[in-house]
Design a protein around this motif. Structure first.
Motif, PDB file in Angstrom:
ATOM      1  N   VAL A   1       0.857  -1.185   0.000  1.00  0.00           N
ATOM      2  CA  VAL A   1       0.000   0.000   0.000  1.00  0.00           C
ATOM      3  C   VAL A   1       0.892   1.233   0.000  1.00  0.00           C
ATOM      4  CG1 VAL A   1      -1.802   1.271   1.218  1.00  0.00           C
ATOM      5  CG2 VAL A   1      -1.795  -1.234   1.259  1.00  0.00           C
ATOM      6  N   LEU A   2       0.668   2.110  -0.969  1.00  0.00           N
ATOM      7  CA  LEU A   2       1.453   3.333  -1.111  1.00  0.00           C
ATOM      8  C   LEU A   2       0.918   4.436  -0.207  1.00  0.00           C
ATOM      9  CD1 LEU A   2       1.640   3.311  -5.010  1.00  0.00           C
ATOM     10  CD2 LEU A   2       3.515   2.746  -3.441  1.00  0.00           C
ATOM     11  N   ASP A   3       1.676   5.531  -0.114  1.00  0.00           N
ATOM     12  CA  ASP A   3       1.220   6.683   0.661  1.00  0.00           C
ATOM     13  C   ASP A   3      -0.136   7.192   0.178  1.00  0.00           C
ATOM     14  OD1 ASP A   3       3.246   6.870   2.483  1.00  0.00           O
ATOM     15  OD2 ASP A   3       4.459   8.255   1.308  1.00  0.00           O
ATOM     16  N   SER A   4      -0.378   7.011  -1.111  1.00  0.00           N
ATOM     17  CA  SER A   4      -1.636   7.470  -1.705  1.00  0.00           C
ATOM     18  C   SER A   4      -2.821   6.612  -1.285  1.00  0.00           C
ATOM     19  CB  SER A   4      -1.526   7.445  -3.227  1.00  0.00           C
ATOM     20  OG  SER A   4      -1.355   6.108  -3.691  1.00  0.00           O
ATOM     21  N   GLY A   5      -2.527   5.448  -0.688  1.00  0.00           N
ATOM     22  CA  GLY A   5      -3.591   4.514  -0.306  1.00  0.00           C
ATOM     23  C   GLY A   5      -3.854   3.461  -1.355  1.00  0.00           C
ATOM     24  N   LYS A   6      -3.206   3.588  -2.523  1.00  0.00           N
ATOM     25  CA  LYS A   6      -3.408   2.615  -3.590  1.00  0.00           C
ATOM     26  C   LYS A   6      -2.654   1.326  -3.298  1.00  0.00           C
ATOM     27  CE  LYS A   6      -4.108   5.914  -7.394  1.00  0.00           C
ATOM     28  NZ  LYS A   6      -3.569   6.402  -8.692  1.00  0.00           N
ATOM     29  N   THR A   7      -3.266   0.212  -3.678  1.00  0.00           N
ATOM     30  CA  THR A   7      -2.599  -1.078  -3.609  1.00  0.00           C
ATOM     31  C   THR A   7      -1.814  -1.256  -4.899  1.00  0.00           C
ATOM     32  OG1 THR A   7      -4.208  -2.132  -2.143  1.00  0.00           O
ATOM     33  CG2 THR A   7      -2.945  -3.579  -3.601  1.00  0.00           C
ATOM     34  N   ALA A   8      -0.499  -1.497  -4.779  1.00  0.00           N
ATOM     35  CA  ALA A   8       0.367  -1.569  -5.957  1.00  0.00           C
ATOM     36  C   ALA A   8       1.204  -2.846  -5.942  1.00  0.00           C
ATOM     37  CB  ALA A   8       1.284  -0.352  -6.002  1.00  0.00           C
ATOM     38  N   LEU A   9       1.548  -3.307  -7.133  1.00  0.00           N
ATOM     39  CA  LEU A   9       2.414  -4.468  -7.279  1.00  0.00           C
ATOM     40  C   LEU A   9       3.839  -4.105  -6.871  1.00  0.00           C
ATOM     41  CD1 LEU A   9       3.147  -7.318  -8.423  1.00  0.00           C
ATOM     42  CD2 LEU A   9       3.461  -6.195 -10.642  1.00  0.00           C
ATOM     43  N   ILE A  10       4.437  -4.920  -6.011  1.00  0.00           N
ATOM     44  CA  ILE A  10       5.849  -4.759  -5.666  1.00  0.00           C
ATOM     45  C   ILE A  10       6.677  -5.582  -6.649  1.00  0.00           C
ATOM     46  CG2 ILE A  10       7.623  -5.103  -3.913  1.00  0.00           C
ATOM     47  CD1 ILE A  10       5.428  -4.749  -1.789  1.00  0.00           C
ATOM     48  N   GLU A  11       6.441  -6.891  -6.696  1.00  0.00           N
ATOM     49  CA  GLU A  11       7.104  -7.752  -7.670  1.00  0.00           C
ATOM     50  C   GLU A  11       6.484  -9.140  -7.620  1.00  0.00           C
ATOM     51  OE1 GLU A  11      11.224  -8.039  -6.680  1.00  0.00           O
ATOM     52  OE2 GLU A  11      10.878  -9.260  -4.895  1.00  0.00           O
ATOM     53  N   MET A  12       6.680  -9.902  -8.713  1.00  0.00           N
ATOM     54  CA  MET A  12       6.260 -11.295  -8.744  1.00  0.00           C
ATOM     55  C   MET A  12       7.486 -12.180  -8.557  1.00  0.00           C
ATOM     56  SD  MET A  12       3.870 -13.408 -11.448  1.00  0.00           S
ATOM     57  CE  MET A  12       5.029 -13.615 -12.795  1.00  0.00           C
ATOM     58  N   ASN A  13       7.321 -13.290  -7.837  1.00  0.00           N
ATOM     59  CA  ASN A  13       8.418 -14.201  -7.540  1.00  0.00           C
ATOM     60  C   ASN A  13       8.086 -15.618  -7.990  1.00  0.00           C
ATOM     61  OD1 ASN A  13       9.989 -12.310  -5.493  1.00  0.00           O
ATOM     62  ND2 ASN A  13       7.834 -12.274  -4.877  1.00  0.00           N
ATOM     63  N   ASP A  14       9.047 -16.259  -8.611  1.00  0.00           N
ATOM     64  CA  ASP A  14       8.869 -17.650  -9.010  1.00  0.00           C
ATOM     65  C   ASP A  14       8.699 -18.511  -7.760  1.00  0.00           C
ATOM     66  OD1 ASP A  14       9.109 -20.226 -10.262  1.00  0.00           O
ATOM     67  OD2 ASP A  14      10.139 -19.226 -11.914  1.00  0.00           O
ATOM     68  N   GLY A  15       7.865 -19.535  -7.845  1.00  0.00           N
ATOM     69  CA  GLY A  15       7.525 -20.331  -6.671  1.00  0.00           C
ATOM     70  C   GLY A  15       8.494 -21.429  -6.308  1.00  0.00           C
ATOM     71  N   PHE A  16       9.575 -21.635  -7.085  1.00  0.00           N
ATOM     72  CA  PHE A  16      10.427 -22.776  -6.775  1.00  0.00           C
ATOM     73  C   PHE A  16      11.403 -22.537  -5.624  1.00  0.00           C
ATOM     74  CE2 PHE A  16      12.655 -21.010 -10.666  1.00  0.00           C
ATOM     75  CZ  PHE A  16      13.737 -20.458  -9.992  1.00  0.00           C
ATOM     76  N   ALA A  17      11.652 -21.278  -5.263  1.00  0.00           N
ATOM     77  CA  ALA A  17      12.565 -21.000  -4.146  1.00  0.00           C
ATOM     78  C   ALA A  17      12.248 -19.605  -3.624  1.00  0.00           C
ATOM     79  CB  ALA A  17      14.029 -21.092  -4.593  1.00  0.00           C
ATOM     80  N   ILE A  18      11.332 -19.533  -2.673  1.00  0.00           N
ATOM     81  CA  ILE A  18      10.862 -18.239  -2.186  1.00  0.00           C
ATOM     82  C   ILE A  18      10.570 -18.338  -0.695  1.00  0.00           C
ATOM     83  CG2 ILE A  18       8.430 -18.705  -2.711  1.00  0.00           C
ATOM     84  CD1 ILE A  18      10.263 -15.344  -3.167  1.00  0.00           C
ATOM     85  N   GLY A  19      10.753 -17.237   0.015  1.00  0.00           N
ATOM     86  CA  GLY A  19      10.556 -17.233   1.452  1.00  0.00           C
ATOM     87  C   GLY A  19       9.114 -17.485   1.861  1.00  0.00           C
ATOM     88  N   ALA A  20       8.956 -18.117   3.018  1.00  0.00           N
ATOM     89  CA  ALA A  20       7.630 -18.413   3.563  1.00  0.00           C
ATOM     90  C   ALA A  20       7.315 -17.434   4.680  1.00  0.00           C
ATOM     91  CB  ALA A  20       7.583 -19.848   4.088  1.00  0.00           C
ATOM     92  N   TYR A  21       6.332 -16.581   4.447  1.00  0.00           N
ATOM     93  CA  TYR A  21       5.924 -15.581   5.439  1.00  0.00           C
ATOM     94  C   TYR A  21       4.538 -15.922   5.974  1.00  0.00           C
ATOM     95  CZ  TYR A  21       9.647 -12.693   3.356  1.00  0.00           C
ATOM     96  OH  TYR A  21      10.849 -12.208   2.887  1.00  0.00           O
ATOM     97  N   GLY A  22       4.468 -16.751   6.988  1.00  0.00           N
ATOM     98  CA  GLY A  22       3.188 -17.044   7.618  1.00  0.00           C
ATOM     99  C   GLY A  22       2.340 -18.081   6.930  1.00  0.00           C
ATOM    100  N   ILE A  23       2.740 -18.554   5.775  1.00  0.00           N
ATOM    101  CA  ILE A  23       1.958 -19.546   5.034  1.00  0.00           C
ATOM    102  C   ILE A  23       2.072 -20.913   5.705  1.00  0.00           C
ATOM    103  CG2 ILE A  23       3.896 -20.050   3.491  1.00  0.00           C
ATOM    104  CD1 ILE A  23       1.871 -20.500   1.239  1.00  0.00           C
ATOM    105  N   SER A  24       1.013 -21.722   5.595  1.00  0.00           N
ATOM    106  CA  SER A  24       1.021 -23.053   6.207  1.00  0.00           C
ATOM    107  C   SER A  24       1.958 -23.974   5.441  1.00  0.00           C
ATOM    108  CB  SER A  24      -0.386 -23.645   6.201  1.00  0.00           C
ATOM    109  OG  SER A  24      -0.786 -23.984   4.876  1.00  0.00           O
ATOM    110  N   ALA A  25       2.402 -25.027   6.119  1.00  0.00           N
ATOM    111  CA  ALA A  25       3.281 -26.012   5.486  1.00  0.00           C
ATOM    112  C   ALA A  25       2.599 -26.661   4.291  1.00  0.00           C
ATOM    113  CB  ALA A  25       3.692 -27.077   6.507  1.00  0.00           C
ATOM    114  N   GLN A  26       1.293 -26.923   4.411  1.00  0.00           N
ATOM    115  CA  GLN A  26       0.558 -27.557   3.309  1.00  0.00           C
ATOM    116  C   GLN A  26       0.521 -26.664   2.080  1.00  0.00           C
ATOM    117  OE1 GLN A  26      -3.423 -28.853   4.271  1.00  0.00           O
ATOM    118  NE2 GLN A  26      -4.005 -29.081   2.131  1.00  0.00           N
ATOM    119  N   ASP A  27       0.158 -25.403   2.269  1.00  0.00           N
ATOM    120  CA  ASP A  27       0.044 -24.494   1.129  1.00  0.00           C
ATOM    121  C   ASP A  27       1.414 -24.196   0.514  1.00  0.00           C
ATOM    122  OD1 ASP A  27      -2.726 -24.285   1.242  1.00  0.00           O
ATOM    123  OD2 ASP A  27      -2.679 -22.596   2.629  1.00  0.00           O
ATOM    124  N   TYR A  28       2.422 -24.053   1.360  1.00  0.00           N
ATOM    125  CA  TYR A  28       3.762 -23.784   0.843  1.00  0.00           C
ATOM    126  C   TYR A  28       4.260 -24.963   0.014  1.00  0.00           C
ATOM    127  CZ  TYR A  28       8.627 -22.292   0.632  1.00  0.00           C
ATOM    128  OH  TYR A  28       9.879 -21.915   0.179  1.00  0.00           O
TER     129      TYR A  28
END
Length: 253
Positions: free
Chosen positions: A209-236
């Protein structure tokens, strides 16, 4: 149903695992999929019996080594998908280390964010606003291609985990957790990615979320090697498996 019959999990030594690898191990145990551990040097020495039914879980160098052994082309990064340009809410462009240096030496431009285009990243993406910041790219080839963007202020940042175009979780990782992304914007972006053909079978896509209040894309990440932030073991694990099976289908051997 998954076609994976065996998994290889990267360890740091003495069976010490990163958080992500530990999550996958827990889920593989639940699914009764056998696995064994390996260290990074073993993957680069091609000491693992990899095949079309084996999963590899580890850091980026390990994954790239496995793909090379399997004769699978390295997937090019797609941080800012063409179909989602309207979601960026900031200007982005291609450049090089040399062009960045020239721009900073002139000293008459606003700060910019720059990061390497390649997966074999020579430095971590950072904000450059003066000539002294060039120390961050010391030793990097002046021809190294970069992706640059205008600097914006993120009030909050979230990672969205997606498996076969279905959102499995939206998890806060930076900024004010009370400032939430617009769910409709995120769902629309996932739908556009699917319809455009730019989506992976498993991926994570960051929004903020930007200062303007808009929801904006930061970046897309390939799923083969990416950090797990709060996601369940099953979904990850589902995300890792979906993307890995998609990559295995591209094997030329």
């Amino acid at each position: 149903m998954s076609t994976i019959t065996k998994a290889f999990i990267q360890e740091l030594g003495n069976r010490k695992l990163e958080t992500e690898e530990q999550q996958v191990v827990e889920e593989l145990n639940r699914r009764k999929i056998p696995y064994s551990f390996f260290t990074e040097k073993r993957i680069h020495r091609r000491q693992l019996p990899l095949g079309k039914h084996t999963l590899v879980v580890g850091n980026l160098p390990c994954i790239l080594g496995a793909l090379k052994q399997l004769n699978i082309p390295w997937p090019e990064p797609n941080d800012y998908p063409i179909c989602l340009q309207d979601c960026l809410h900031r200007r982005t462009w291609q450049s090089t280390v040399s062009d960045l240096a020239i721009r900073l030496e002139k000293g008459d431009y606003p700060a910019i964010f720059a990061k390497p285009c390649s997966r074999r990243k020579q430095f971590t993406g950072a904000i450059f606003q003066s000539e002294s910041d060039l120390a961050q790219v010391s030793g990097v080839s002046k021809y190294e291609p970069l992706i640059c963007s205008e600097v914006v202020n993120w009030r909050s940042e979230y990672r969205v985990y997606v498996v076969r175009s279905q959102i499995r979780g939206i998890h806060h990782y930076e900024g004010d957790p009370l400032v939430q992304v617009n769910r409709d914007t995120v769902e629309k972006a996932v739908r556009i990615l699917r319809e455009s053909g730019e989506a992976y079978a498993g991926y994570a896509i960051d929004f903020g979320v930007l200062d303007s209040g808009k929801t904006a894309l930061i970046e897309m990440n390939d799923g083969f090697a990416i950090g797990a932030y709060g996601i369940s073991a099953q979904d990850y694990t589902d995300m890792i498996l979906a993307r890995w099976e998609e990559l295995l289908s591209q094997s030329k051997t």
